[in-house]
Design a protein around this motif. Sequence first.
Motif, short mmCIF file in Angstrom:
data_model
loop_
_atom_site.label_atom_id
_atom_site.label_comp_id
_atom_site.label_asym_id
_atom_site.label_seq_id
_atom_site.Cartn_x
_atom_site.Cartn_y
_atom_site.Cartn_z
N MET A 33 0.86 -1.18 0.00
CA MET A 33 0.00 0.00 0.00
C MET A 33 0.90 1.23 0.00
O MET A 33 1.78 1.37 0.85
CB MET A 33 -0.91 0.02 1.24
CG MET A 33 -1.80 1.24 1.31
SD MET A 33 -3.01 1.20 2.66
CE MET A 33 -1.96 1.11 4.09
N HIS A 34 0.71 2.09 -0.99
CA HIS A 34 1.45 3.34 -1.07
C HIS A 34 0.60 4.43 -0.42
O HIS A 34 -0.47 4.77 -0.92
CB HIS A 34 1.74 3.68 -2.54
CG HIS A 34 2.57 4.90 -2.71
ND1 HIS A 34 2.89 5.38 -3.95
CD2 HIS A 34 3.18 5.73 -1.83
CE1 HIS A 34 3.64 6.45 -3.82
NE2 HIS A 34 3.81 6.69 -2.54
N VAL A 35 1.06 4.95 0.70
CA VAL A 35 0.32 5.97 1.45
C VAL A 35 0.91 7.33 1.10
O VAL A 35 2.12 7.54 1.21
CB VAL A 35 0.41 5.70 2.97
CG1 VAL A 35 -0.36 6.77 3.74
CG2 VAL A 35 -0.10 4.32 3.30
N TYR A 48 5.04 6.82 2.01
CA TYR A 48 5.68 5.59 2.46
C TYR A 48 4.90 4.38 1.95
O TYR A 48 3.77 4.50 1.50
CB TYR A 48 5.82 5.55 3.99
CG TYR A 48 4.51 5.48 4.74
CD1 TYR A 48 3.95 4.26 5.10
CD2 TYR A 48 3.84 6.64 5.11
CE1 TYR A 48 2.75 4.20 5.80
CE2 TYR A 48 2.65 6.59 5.81
CZ TYR A 48 2.11 5.36 6.15
OH TYR A 48 0.94 5.30 6.83
N PHE A 49 5.55 3.24 1.98
CA PHE A 49 4.97 1.99 1.54
C PHE A 49 4.79 1.06 2.72
O PHE A 49 5.67 0.94 3.56
CB PHE A 49 5.88 1.31 0.50
CG PHE A 49 5.92 2.03 -0.80
CD1 PHE A 49 5.04 1.73 -1.81
CD2 PHE A 49 6.85 3.03 -1.02
CE1 PHE A 49 5.08 2.40 -3.02
CE2 PHE A 49 6.91 3.71 -2.22
CZ PHE A 49 6.02 3.39 -3.23
N ASP A 50 3.63 0.41 2.76
CA ASP A 50 3.35 -0.60 3.78
C ASP A 50 3.17 -1.92 3.04
O ASP A 50 2.14 -2.17 2.42
CB ASP A 50 2.08 -0.23 4.55
CG ASP A 50 1.70 -1.27 5.59
OD1 ASP A 50 2.43 -2.27 5.76
OD2 ASP A 50 0.66 -1.09 6.24
N CYS A 51 4.20 -2.74 3.05
CA CYS A 51 4.18 -4.02 2.33
C CYS A 51 3.93 -5.15 3.30
O CYS A 51 4.79 -5.98 3.58
CB CYS A 51 5.50 -4.22 1.59
SG CYS A 51 5.77 -3.02 0.29
N CYS A 59 -5.48 -5.29 1.01
CA CYS A 59 -4.85 -3.97 0.99
C CYS A 59 -5.88 -2.87 0.73
O CYS A 59 -5.88 -1.84 1.39
CB CYS A 59 -3.75 -3.94 -0.07
SG CYS A 59 -2.91 -2.36 -0.22
N ARG A 60 -6.75 -3.11 -0.24
CA ARG A 60 -7.76 -2.09 -0.59
C ARG A 60 -8.72 -1.82 0.57
O ARG A 60 -9.17 -0.69 0.75
CB ARG A 60 -8.52 -2.53 -1.83
CG ARG A 60 -7.67 -2.43 -3.08
CD ARG A 60 -8.40 -2.85 -4.32
NE ARG A 60 -7.53 -2.75 -5.48
CZ ARG A 60 -7.47 -3.64 -6.45
NH1 ARG A 60 -8.26 -4.71 -6.43
NH2 ARG A 60 -6.65 -3.48 -7.46
N ALA A 68 -4.36 6.66 -0.35
CA ALA A 68 -3.44 5.53 -0.55
C ALA A 68 -3.90 4.71 -1.75
O ALA A 68 -5.05 4.76 -2.16
CB ALA A 68 -3.41 4.66 0.70
N SER A 69 -2.97 3.95 -2.29
CA SER A 69 -3.27 3.02 -3.38
C SER A 69 -2.54 1.71 -3.13
O SER A 69 -1.56 1.66 -2.40
CB SER A 69 -2.87 3.61 -4.73
OG SER A 69 -1.47 3.77 -4.79
#
Length: 93
Positions: A33-35, A48-51, A59-60, A68-69
């Motif tokens: 997830m790209h926040v 930031y990225f939450d992987c 994730c969605r 976020a995406s």
Amino acid sequence: MRLPILTLAAIATLLVAADASAQTYDPRYPVCMHVYTPGGFGGGGGDYFDCSFTSLPQCRATASGRSASCDVNPYYRFDQPPQQSRRRHKKQH
């Protein structure tokens, strides 16, 4: 003439290096997830990225209502089989 060129090159290198961020993708999970945070370049924010997601729907659901995406993790190894512990067997004579 060389000194000003070298000085400008050093300053440009420092400016580019200061904005670079460390690798933020976790290769253990297939979805990130790209926040997006406000501020951006020079404004104090920082995306930031939450992987930590195992699927896009998971994730969605977490990204819902946020800026976020969700995307497939480019560093996840889809073609790598799960690791199995190797046991060494002693040969009996």
